[in-house]
Design a protein around this motif. Structure first.
Motif, mmCIF file in Angstrom:
data_model
loop_
_atom_site.group_PDB
_atom_site.id
_atom_site.type_symbol
_atom_site.label_atom_id
_atom_site.label_comp_id
_atom_site.label_asym_id
_atom_site.label_seq_id
_atom_site.Cartn_x
_atom_site.Cartn_y
_atom_site.Cartn_z
ATOM 1 N N ARG A 224 74.417 103.245 66.625
ATOM 2 C CA ARG A 224 75.444 103.560 67.615
ATOM 3 C C ARG A 224 75.476 102.433 68.643
ATOM 4 O O ARG A 224 74.501 102.204 69.353
ATOM 5 C CB ARG A 224 75.158 104.900 68.306
ATOM 6 N N HIS A 225 76.602 101.755 68.716
ATOM 7 C CA HIS A 225 76.718 100.581 69.573
ATOM 8 C C HIS A 225 77.063 100.940 71.015
ATOM 9 O O HIS A 225 77.819 101.873 71.265
ATOM 10 C CB HIS A 225 77.794 99.642 69.026
ATOM 11 N N ALA A 226 76.527 100.159 71.935
ATOM 12 C CA ALA A 226 76.828 100.310 73.363
ATOM 13 C C ALA A 226 77.261 98.964 73.911
ATOM 14 O O ALA A 226 77.021 97.915 73.308
ATOM 15 C CB ALA A 226 75.598 100.820 74.116
ATOM 16 N N ASN A 227 77.903 98.982 75.066
ATOM 17 C CA ASN A 227 78.334 97.741 75.701
ATOM 18 C C ASN A 227 77.133 96.949 76.202
ATOM 19 O O ASN A 227 76.091 97.511 76.528
ATOM 20 C CB ASN A 227 79.299 98.032 76.846
ATOM 21 N N ILE A 228 77.295 95.648 76.289
ATOM 22 C CA ILE A 228 76.178 94.745 76.584
ATOM 23 C C ILE A 228 75.525 95.020 77.934
ATOM 24 O O ILE A 228 74.304 95.088 78.048
ATOM 25 C CB ILE A 228 76.648 93.271 76.529
ATOM 26 N N PHE A 229 76.328 95.208 78.974
ATOM 27 C CA PHE A 229 75.778 95.336 80.325
ATOM 28 C C PHE A 229 75.738 96.774 80.829
ATOM 29 O O PHE A 229 75.570 97.002 82.025
ATOM 30 C CB PHE A 229 76.584 94.467 81.286
ATOM 31 N N ASN A 230 75.869 97.751 79.935
ATOM 32 C CA ASN A 230 75.851 99.159 80.352
ATOM 33 C C ASN A 230 74.416 99.685 80.310
ATOM 34 O O ASN A 230 73.974 100.265 79.325
ATOM 35 C CB ASN A 230 76.757 99.993 79.444
ATOM 36 N N SER A 231 73.691 99.488 81.397
ATOM 37 C CA SER A 231 72.278 99.874 81.446
ATOM 38 C C SER A 231 72.083 101.382 81.479
ATOM 39 O O SER A 231 70.981 101.876 81.200
ATOM 40 C CB SER A 231 71.610 99.244 82.676
ATOM 41 N N SER A 232 73.125 102.147 81.801
ATOM 42 C CA SER A 232 72.991 103.600 81.850
ATOM 43 C C SER A 232 73.065 104.221 80.458
ATOM 44 O O SER A 232 72.669 105.372 80.268
ATOM 45 C CB SER A 232 74.094 104.208 82.735
ATOM 46 N N ILE A 233 73.572 103.466 79.484
ATOM 47 C CA ILE A 233 73.700 103.972 78.116
ATOM 48 C C ILE A 233 72.918 103.118 77.129
ATOM 49 O O ILE A 233 72.213 103.626 76.264
ATOM 50 C CB ILE A 233 75.184 104.041 77.686
ATOM 51 N N GLY A 234 73.026 101.806 77.255
ATOM 52 C CA GLY A 234 72.374 100.913 76.304
ATOM 53 C C GLY A 234 70.874 100.797 76.520
ATOM 54 O O GLY A 234 70.407 100.721 77.657
#
Length: 288
Positions: A224-234
């Motif tokens: 499941r991919h997350a955005n590069i700078f999304n520290s709350s999810i990635g």
């Protein structure tokens, strides 16, 4: 830095290239045909030719990705269709001037014979590549390990290429989310991974990187991919991604975002953020 994202071909292949340029990208990925079907596509060759010319004019790199249902370990009644579909994908990619066609490594097909999957993959690859004489490559992508998927180690990827009758027609695609999910890379073993890849000759054949964060922890085997700078999810720290893809041995390899485009940030915005935050590191490595 060569960076872009996956784009739609709803406006044709040239339209996809134009969309990439509008996103301030220097690379893009696309599905050469319906992503949910292995059906052979009678494609618009003039559009593909125009796409190739447009990419040359704008110094734009492109790569195709096989439909979701493509497998290098297909069931018996899908083997001929899979071979024909892969040849169709290669033909379209070549006409568009693309580096190659990304295809996921195979999955386990036998509980009693651990080598059966590898033998079938080699049969499929040899059948395809014995008929293929274009410039576009088959690009083997590492798997996340979901549902018995193989290809989670660099050794597997390199060995299949070595054992294939046409290794010169095969390259690699590294997906950072898959590497993280499988446990191949945990964000903290970058130096070890780089060294292993060098010893195996993997990086020499790496043609594209799927630059993705992960919505699950390392070793989860969940893709499941997350955005590069999304520290709350990635779960992958952006600095860890920067360290990996900014390694000197990876200089000049196109980076393709397959991150969500509808979770608060567009691909155009994400590309711009990466350029602003990372570009100096890439320039230093390129100069080295």
């Amino acid at each position: 830095m060569i960076i872009g994202s996956h784009v739609s071909i709803r406006d044709g292949y040239t339209g996809a290239a134009e969309r990439a340029v509008a996103n301030q990208a220097s690379a893009f990925q696309y599905f050469p045909k319906n992503p949910r079907s292995l059906s052979i596509k009678e494609f618009d060759r003039e559009d593909a030719k125009n796409c190739s010319s447009f990419c040359l004019e704008h110094q734009l790199y492109s790569v195709a990705h096989t439909p979701y249902s493509t497998s290098l370990t297909p069931v018996i009644d899908k083997q001929e269709l899979t071979i024909a579909s892969l040849l169709n994908d290669l033909e379209i990619a070549d006409a568009c001037g693309s580096i190659g066609v990304v295809v996921h490594y195979g999955s386990q097909i036998s509980k009693t014979d651990p080598l059966a999957s590898y033998h079938l993959m080699l049969d499929i690859l040899n059948s395809v590549l014995s008929q293929w004489n274009g410039s576009s490559l088959i690009l083997l992508e590492n798997n996340a390990g979901t549902k018995g998927a193989l290809g989670t180690t660099l050794e597997e990827l390199v060995q299949i290429r070595n054992l294939c009758g046409y290794p010169e027609k095969i390259g690699f695609c590294l997906d950072t989310c898959h590497a993280f999910a499988s446990g191949l890379w945990n964000g903290e073993n970058t130096e070890e991974l780089i060294a292993k890849g060098e010893s195996l000759g993997y990086w020499e054949q790496l043609k594209v990187i799927h630059l993705n964060n992960s919505k699950y922890p390392t070793g989860s085997k969940k893709d499941r991919h997350a955005n590069i700078f999304n520290s709350s999810i990635g779960y992958i720290n952006a600095d860890q991604l920067k360290e990996l893809v900014g390694a000197s041995v990876l200089a000049g390899i196109p980076l393709i975002l397959e991150t969500p485009d509808d979770e608060g940030i567009s691909h155009k915005e994400e590309i711009e953020m990466i350029k602003q935050k990372w570009n100096q590191k890439f320039l230093e490595n390129f100069e080295c």
